[in-house]
Each structure stands twice: as C-alpha cells, then as structure tokens.
Design a protein around this motif. Structure first.
Motif, PDB file in Angstrom:
ATOM      1  N   ILE A   1      21.200 -13.437   0.812  1.00  0.00           N
ATOM      2  CA  ILE A   1      20.845 -12.028   0.596  1.00  0.00           C
ATOM      3  C   ILE A   1      20.996 -11.246   1.903  1.00  0.00           C
ATOM      4  N   GLY A   2      20.535 -11.862   3.002  1.00  0.00           N
ATOM      5  CA  GLY A   2      20.671 -11.214   4.309  1.00  0.00           C
ATOM      6  C   GLY A   2      22.129 -10.969   4.657  1.00  0.00           C
ATOM      7  N   ILE A   3      22.973 -11.958   4.358  1.00  0.00           N
ATOM      8  CA  ILE A   3      24.398 -11.831   4.668  1.00  0.00           C
ATOM      9  C   ILE A   3      25.027 -10.706   3.853  1.00  0.00           C
ATOM     10  N   VAL A   4      24.655 -10.639   2.568  1.00  0.00           N
ATOM     11  CA  VAL A   4      25.205  -9.600   1.698  1.00  0.00           C
ATOM     12  C   VAL A   4      24.842  -8.220   2.241  1.00  0.00           C
ATOM     13  N   LEU A   5      23.572  -8.056   2.606  1.00  0.00           N
ATOM     14  CA  LEU A   5      23.134  -6.758   3.116  1.00  0.00           C
ATOM     15  C   LEU A   5      23.800  -6.432   4.449  1.00  0.00           C
ATOM     16  N   GLY A   6      23.833  -7.420   5.343  1.00  0.00           N
ATOM     17  CA  GLY A   6      24.402  -7.187   6.662  1.00  0.00           C
ATOM     18  C   GLY A   6      25.878  -6.863   6.604  1.00  0.00           C
ATOM     19  N   SER A   7      26.607  -7.558   5.725  1.00  0.00           N
ATOM     20  CA  SER A   7      28.062  -7.386   5.726  1.00  0.00           C
ATOM     21  C   SER A   7      28.469  -6.046   5.130  1.00  0.00           C
ATOM     22  N   MET A   8      27.508  -5.360   4.487  1.00  0.00           N
ATOM     23  CA  MET A   8      27.865  -4.044   3.993  1.00  0.00           C
ATOM     24  C   MET A   8      28.073  -3.050   5.134  1.00  0.00           C
ATOM     25  N   LEU A   9      27.588  -3.405   6.317  1.00  0.00           N
ATOM     26  CA  LEU A   9      27.789  -2.528   7.466  1.00  0.00           C
ATOM     27  C   LEU A   9      29.166  -2.690   8.100  1.00  0.00           C
ATOM     28  N   ILE A  10      29.908  -3.709   7.656  1.00  0.00           N
ATOM     29  CA  ILE A  10      31.243  -3.914   8.223  1.00  0.00           C
ATOM     30  C   ILE A  10      32.256  -3.123   7.412  1.00  0.00           C
ATOM     31  N   PRO A  11      32.828  -2.070   7.987  1.00  0.00           N
ATOM     32  CA  PRO A  11      33.786  -1.282   7.224  1.00  0.00           C
ATOM     33  C   PRO A  11      35.092  -2.048   7.034  1.00  0.00           C
ATOM     34  N   GLY A  12      35.650  -1.912   5.844  1.00  0.00           N
ATOM     35  CA  GLY A  12      36.866  -2.643   5.504  1.00  0.00           C
ATOM     36  C   GLY A  12      38.011  -2.371   6.456  1.00  0.00           C
ATOM     37  N   THR A  13      38.106  -1.128   6.931  1.00  0.00           N
ATOM     38  CA  THR A  13      39.271  -0.789   7.742  1.00  0.00           C
ATOM     39  C   THR A  13      39.249  -1.473   9.104  1.00  0.00           C
ATOM     40  N   VAL A  14      38.031  -1.776   9.601  1.00  0.00           N
ATOM     41  CA  VAL A  14      37.965  -2.365  10.929  1.00  0.00           C
ATOM     42  C   VAL A  14      38.525  -3.792  10.927  1.00  0.00           C
ATOM     43  N   ILE A  15      38.414  -4.477   9.773  1.00  0.00           N
ATOM     44  CA  ILE A  15      38.966  -5.830   9.746  1.00  0.00           C
ATOM     45  C   ILE A  15      40.325  -5.872   9.053  1.00  0.00           C
ATOM     46  N   ALA A  16      40.908  -4.693   8.779  1.00  0.00           N
ATOM     47  CA  ALA A  16      42.202  -4.669   8.097  1.00  0.00           C
ATOM     48  C   ALA A  16      43.285  -5.343   8.937  1.00  0.00           C
ATOM     49  N   GLN A  17      43.331  -5.001  10.214  1.00  0.00           N
ATOM     50  CA  GLN A  17      44.378  -5.589  11.059  1.00  0.00           C
ATOM     51  C   GLN A  17      44.204  -7.101  11.195  1.00  0.00           C
ATOM     52  N   PRO A  18      42.961  -7.598  11.521  1.00  0.00           N
ATOM     53  CA  PRO A  18      42.772  -9.051  11.539  1.00  0.00           C
ATOM     54  C   PRO A  18      43.060  -9.714  10.193  1.00  0.00           C
ATOM     55  N   THR A  19      42.692  -9.037   9.086  1.00  0.00           N
ATOM     56  CA  THR A  19      42.983  -9.595   7.774  1.00  0.00           C
ATOM     57  C   THR A  19      44.489  -9.738   7.587  1.00  0.00           C
ATOM     58  N   TYR A  20      45.219  -8.745   8.058  1.00  0.00           N
ATOM     59  CA  TYR A  20      46.674  -8.792   7.968  1.00  0.00           C
ATOM     60  C   TYR A  20      47.221  -9.991   8.741  1.00  0.00           C
ATOM     61  N   VAL A  21      46.716 -10.194   9.954  1.00  0.00           N
ATOM     62  CA  VAL A  21      47.152 -11.345  10.756  1.00  0.00           C
ATOM     63  C   VAL A  21      46.866 -12.643  10.006  1.00  0.00           C
ATOM     64  N   LEU A  22      45.664 -12.715   9.425  1.00  0.00           N
ATOM     65  CA  LEU A  22      45.278 -13.910   8.670  1.00  0.00           C
ATOM     66  C   LEU A  22      46.209 -14.126   7.479  1.00  0.00           C
TER      67      LEU A  22
ATOM     68  N   LEU B   1      33.834 -16.247   3.348  1.00  0.00           N
ATOM     69  CA  LEU B   1      34.211 -16.985   4.561  1.00  0.00           C
ATOM     70  C   LEU B   1      35.678 -16.748   4.909  1.00  0.00           C
ATOM     71  N   VAL B   2      36.532 -16.760   3.877  1.00  0.00           N
ATOM     72  CA  VAL B   2      37.966 -16.658   4.154  1.00  0.00           C
ATOM     73  C   VAL B   2      38.369 -15.237   4.539  1.00  0.00           C
ATOM     74  N   PHE B   3      37.842 -14.226   3.811  1.00  0.00           N
ATOM     75  CA  PHE B   3      38.372 -12.872   4.001  1.00  0.00           C
ATOM     76  C   PHE B   3      37.454 -11.923   4.764  1.00  0.00           C
ATOM     77  N   LEU B   4      36.280 -12.412   5.153  1.00  0.00           N
ATOM     78  CA  LEU B   4      35.452 -11.553   5.985  1.00  0.00           C
ATOM     79  C   LEU B   4      35.086 -12.224   7.297  1.00  0.00           C
ATOM     80  N   VAL B   5      34.702 -13.492   7.223  1.00  0.00           N
ATOM     81  CA  VAL B   5      34.303 -14.182   8.456  1.00  0.00           C
ATOM     82  C   VAL B   5      35.535 -14.586   9.264  1.00  0.00           C
ATOM     83  N   SER B   6      36.515 -15.193   8.585  1.00  0.00           N
ATOM     84  CA  SER B   6      37.647 -15.672   9.393  1.00  0.00           C
ATOM     85  C   SER B   6      38.490 -14.552   9.997  1.00  0.00           C
ATOM     86  N   PRO B   7      38.672 -13.390   9.318  1.00  0.00           N
ATOM     87  CA  PRO B   7      39.384 -12.325  10.052  1.00  0.00           C
ATOM     88  C   PRO B   7      38.692 -11.959  11.360  1.00  0.00           C
ATOM     89  N   ILE B   8      37.355 -11.982  11.337  1.00  0.00           N
ATOM     90  CA  ILE B   8      36.635 -11.642  12.564  1.00  0.00           C
ATOM     91  C   ILE B   8      36.895 -12.702  13.630  1.00  0.00           C
TER      92      ILE B   8
END
Lengths: 322, 314
Positions: free
Chosen positions: A151-172, B36-43
């Motif tokens: 529950i804590g993780i769900v609440l906390g991760s809502m503060l991470i905007p999708g666009t900020v991890i877009a570039q790393p997601t692309y690399v992944l 884990l795959v699409f939020l933690v690992s990109p970070i």
C-alpha cells in the motif's frame, strides 16, 4: 500529463479523507431549496445577482469554447480559404473533401494511427483495469505479509510522474528489444498506481466479506469468487479506472515519440504532430492536421463527457473531498 | 500516507486466503511484477546509465566502447547553461501559470457551488470540455490560433490596431501557459467543486443567520474548508509544470523561439534523440526526478503545516 496530474491529486489528498472506504457520494446531490439564498437576501437582489453572475460567466465560457469552435469551422475550409478567410466565418464547405483527403493521404495512414490509438487505449485500459482490480481486491479482502508495504509503495509511486521515467523506460525497452512494438507501448502503461488505489477503495466499500465467506462455504475457489463476484461488485470503480487508463493512453505522447520510429505503429498524437511539423514544407498538411485533430477529439470527448457520472464518483471516492 | 489502511473494525473479518497463504500473492503478482519491470528498473537503469559514457575508440573506427565515468555526466548536465536555464524557465512559468489557473478554477468552483448561477450544467460542461481534448491536440489547435497567417485572434487584434505577436521570444512562454490553463482549469475546477459539494450546508446557514454575505462565506468558510483540495491540486500542477513537455514540443513546430531544450524534459528528449547521448539524458532525468521529489516534499510539508494550522483554528 493530465492523468499524472489527477493521480497525484487523489493520492496525496488521501490522508485528509475521513473514511476512505466510505461509499462514493450519490452522483446527483439533492437540489437545494431554491429559496435558500433568496429568503435571506431578498428576492430581487438575488435575481439581479444571478443575472450578473451568469452573464459574467459567458466570458470564461467563450474562452473555453471558442478554440473548439474554430477547429470545427476551420475543418470545413479548403487550404486556400484557411489562410484567406476570417477565422470564425464559414467559407465554401469543404469538410467532405477534407475528410476524403485525410483518409487517402499516404495510403490512409491517418486511420492506421487511429486504429493504433484505439488498440493502445482499449486493450491497454482493459488490461490495466484487470491488473488494478486483482491488486485492489487482494489488498482489501486479504491480510498478508507485505500488504502494508505494498500500500505504501502504491501511494508513494503516484508521486513519480510518467514523463520523468520515459527516457529510462525507452532505454530499458531498447534493451528488452521491445522498441517499435505494440508491447513497448502497452506494457509500461499497465503500471497504474492510481488505478490500484481506486480499486482498493472500491473493493473495501463494495465487497462484503460475508458474501465471500458464503461463497467459500459453497466450495468456490478464491479466483472464481473474484471473477464471478468481486469484479461485478467493483464494477463502478473499475469503469472509472478504465476511463482514466483509457484517457492516459489516448493522450500519451512522450513515450510513443521515443519508442516508435515505425509510422505504422504510431498513435494519433505522434502522427498528427508529425504532420504539423511537416506542414512547414508541405502546405496541404495544415488542413489535414486541422481535420485530423477534430476527428480525433470527437470520439474521446463523447466517451468522456457521457461517462461523467463514473469518473466524478471516482474523484470523490479518491478522497478529494476537502 | 499510511492513513489508507482498512478500517480497523473490518480487519478481524478479513482472511489470509482461506488456508492457502499464497493466494493473495498470486493476486498481486502481476502488478508487483509490472511495477518492478516498468517502474523500478527504469529508475535503476537511469541511475546506472548516468554513471557511464559511450566513447568512440581511437580515430572513430571500430564503434564505441562504454566506460565508467562516475559523476561526469551530472557535472556536464549541471554545467550546461541551457539545461539550468530550462529549470529557471519552468519555475517562472509555474509561478505565474499555477496561481492564475488555480484562481480561475477556484472562482468558477465557488460560483457553481453558489445558487447564483443559472444553467450550471452547461457552464461546467464548457469549462470541462478542453480537458477532453488531448494535450497534444490542444497545443496543435492553439498553435494555429497563434500563427498570424491563420489566427482569427491576431486578425481581430490587428483590426483594432494591436499588433500582437504571440510567438515572440518574450511572449511565447505565456502562450504555452495559456494552453495549459485552457486544458487543465476544468479538471481542477471539478475537483474543488466536488470538495465544496461535500461540505454540510448547515455550516453556511449558521453564518448567514449571523449576517455574513455570500462573498464572505465563500472566502471565509468555503475556501478554508477546501484548502486541502486546493493545495493538492496545486501540488500536482507544480509537478506537471516541472514535467512540461507536450505543449512546448508541439508549439516548437510553429516557431523558432522555442529551442529544443526549452524545458528540462525537452532537454532530456533532445539529449537522447538529437544529441544521441542516452547517458547524459539519463543523468538529466535523474536530476529532474530528484528536483521533482524535493519540490513535492516541500509542498507536502507546507500543506501539512497549513492543514494543521487550519484545524487548530477551528
């Protein structure tokens, strides 16, 4: 950006909600007695105030509606008229020609983009709602080790905007070999913490544990109870999740822009902005961009505005109640 | 944050899966896996990549090699004048755009909540309609309205003698802000309106008997009571501001006055695509992420303090 904005709001407002599990408010609050204000202030004063206020509201209303109106008018013009006639005046009616041009340009690539947008949004939001339902239901119905952490993780991760991890997601995605595939767009969108939170809240308020006990006594398995009963009981909340996920995917821009280089896989947002960019050298594309924008807005506006009841109740259930 | 646990009365009636302790884990597994795959690992990927650099070997023959460079990418990002300026730009933008939008949204919400407005449903629909227009399309649409060759706005202004250039270097930032205000005022209004509708009406009756005017009630009672909703819509708008990408990226097509690193997110995109330097882009993404986190925490702290003071005052 829109859905991020929303999810953060609902997430962070939670601590202020007196009882997160409470049922969402009735969609239509009972009408206040008309006399409430007029009784105290006197009938005439209030009526004057009402006229003035309503008239004053026409200014922001014009601001909100005029650009859409321009889009409608501009869509009916030929390329020449778009640049030579006044913006809000209809010229020769070319809407049909424009639609034909839109459909035939580049072998009908526009409809390919529309099809892609529908795939990303419909399949994406259905899968997202299912994943959110599973998680929210389990968080509400079961007690297990790590539940509070989750529950804590769900609440906390809502503060991470999708666009900020877009570039790393692309690399992944490149590393996983998923760039330039449907999955590369679909899979990252499935992580939707706001949807998990909404499902959790809805499951808490709408799935009575007695019913689950009764079903267990009848010998039903845990997954069957979820699929046969839980999903149905949570349906209002799930429609809300579905809508927000749909909107998020339909509006998605940065990630597809990074991940997709194949025209055939692009959604409307990326395709249309590409046209807008190319219209510097290909003047005819300007009209197509206008008509294409209008066509892309109509279905989503209808869906979204006609289902207001659901997402409004979702906002209320999300704890945004001051 | 932890306030969202189940009601205590319910917990004694909830199970650990009818004797099968693994059942709940099966239910949450898809989400946890995707998370884990699409939020933690990109970070992790971002942090990892930011510590390396692609270096072409020798005279450019034989491709590139990856070398560990420590915090070199961060140093490069932070010494990049344009990248730093982009942060200042979105800060300036946020200082103006967020208050203006919140003021309009709060005013509209208060008006809709009062009995003063006829045809409330129509007006609410109008204010909300732009939110149903995807952000990118909204930017395209306004892009046309900013171009002198097609814009009826500029034509109208020039007919009364005002020579407006909405895409000039000094004004283009506010033209972008206008797109955001147009798009997101409606949703913020709806959130505040929902909060207003949840306040028990009896509170106003008491104030009215004491002779308070509608305006006094709106500013003195209603606004403080929806303070959490206002502050938190503000927080999400501030975060949105830091992430600004869609609108300027689209408007870049119609003006040369928006550079490719106009906002931090655009700089990341440019470093990744134009600059072909994913490692530098990763370092920039980490910096933007940390900046966002700091701003969020500061605003949340501020919010907690304000809420506490408000409840002490009651």
């Amino acid at each position: 950006m829109a859905s991020d904005t929303l999810s953060v709001t609902a997430a962070t407002t939670m601590p202020d909600a007196p009882e997160p599990g409470a049922a969402p408010r009735a969609p239509k609050p009972p009408k206040r007695p008309r006399g409430a204000t007029t009784f105290v202030n006197g009938d005439r004063v209030s009526r004057v105030g009402m006229v003035i206020t309503t008239a004053a509201l026409l200014i922001p209303t014009a601001y909100f509606l005029v650009p859409v109106l321009w889009l409608v008018v501009a869509s009916t013009k030929s390329t020449g008229d778009l640049f030579s006639t006044p913006g809000f005046a209809f010229a020769d009616f070319h809407l049909w020609d424009n639609l034909v041009a839109l459909s035939t340009y580049d072998d009908g690539i526009y409809w390919r983009w529309a099809f892609n947008s529908v795939i990303y949004s419909v399949i994406g939001s259905a899968l997202t709602a299912f994943v959110c339902a599973l998680t929210g239901y389990a968080l509400a119905v079961y007690r297990f080790r790590g539940r509070n952490v989750l529950i804590g993780i769900v609440l906390g991760s809502m503060l991470i905007p999708g666009t900020v991890i877009a570039q790393p997601t692309y690399v992944l995605l490149v590393n996983l070999g998923l760039n330039n595939t449907y999955w590369g767009i679909l899979l990252p969108a499935l992580v939707f913490p706001f949807g998990v939170l909404l499902s959790f809240i809805y499951a808490q308020s709408s799935v009575p544990i007695e019913l689950i006990e009764a079903a267990r006594l009848d010998g039903a398995g845990e997954f069957r109870i979820f699929a046969g009963m839980g999903l149905r009981l949570m349906s209002t909340g799930l429609v809300t999740v579905l809508l927000f996920a749909f909107l998020g995917s339909w509006n998605s821009y940065l990630l597809p822009l990074l991940v997709l280089t194949d025209q055939e896989l692009m959604p409307l947002t990326v395709g249309l902005t590409g046209w807008s960019q190319a219209s510097i050298t290909i003047p005819g594309l300007q009209v197509l961009t206008v008509v294409g924008s209008l066509v892309s807005v109509i279905p989503i506006a209808i869906v979204f505005l006609s289902l207001q009841r659901y997402w409004k109740s979702g906002l209320t259930a999300g704890g945004v109640r001051g | 944050m932890t306030a969202v646990t189940a009601r205590p009365t319910a917990s004694r009636r909830r199970f650990t899966g009818a004797g099968k302790p693994w059942v709940p884990y099966l239910f949450v597994a898809p989400f946890v896996l995707l998370f884990l795959v699409f939020l933690v690992s990109p970070i992790i990927v971002a942090v990892w990549n930011s510590l390396f650099s692609q270096q072409s070997s020798g005279l450019g023959f034989g491709g590139t090699t990856t070398a560990f460079v420590g915090l070199d990418n961060f140093a490069r990002a932070l010494s990049d004048q344009d990248f730093l300026v982009s942060f200042g730009r979105v800060a300036l933008y946020g200082l103006v755009q967020v208050p203006v939008m919140m003021f309009i949204a709060a005013t509209l919400a208060l008006l809709f909540d009062s009995a003063l407005v006829r045809g409330r449903r129509f007006f609410q629909f109008a204010a909300f309609l732009p939110y149903a227009v995807p952000g990118v399309i909204a930017a395209l649409l306004w892009g046309f309205l900013y171009q002198p060759s097609v814009s009826p706005l500029i034509q109208a202004l020039s007919s009364i003698g005002v020579d407006a250039n909405l895409l000039a270097p000094g004004t283009v930032l506010w033209s972008i802000a206008n797109v955001s205000i147009w798009s997101y005022t409606g949703i913020n209004m709806i959130i505040m309106f929902a909060a207003l509708q949840a306040i028990p009406r009896e509170i106003y009756e008491a104030a009215r008997i004491d002779g308070a005017s509608d305006l006094r009630i709106a500013v003195g009672i209603k606004l403080p009571m929806i303070a959490p909703a206002v502050l938190l819509t503000t927080l999400s708008s501030i975060i949105g501001t830091l992430q600004l990408f869609n609108e300027p990226q689209v408007l870049k097509n119609v003006t040369a006055n928006i550079s490719s690193d106009y906002t931090p997110n655009m700089a990341i995109y440019a470093a990744s695509t134009l600059g072909k330097d994913p490692n530098l882009a990763s370092a920039m993404a980490v910096i933007l992420g940390v900046a966002t986190l700091i701003v969020s925490v500061v605003v949340l702290r501020l919010n907690n303090r304000t809420t506490k003071r408000a409840s002490d005052g009651l």
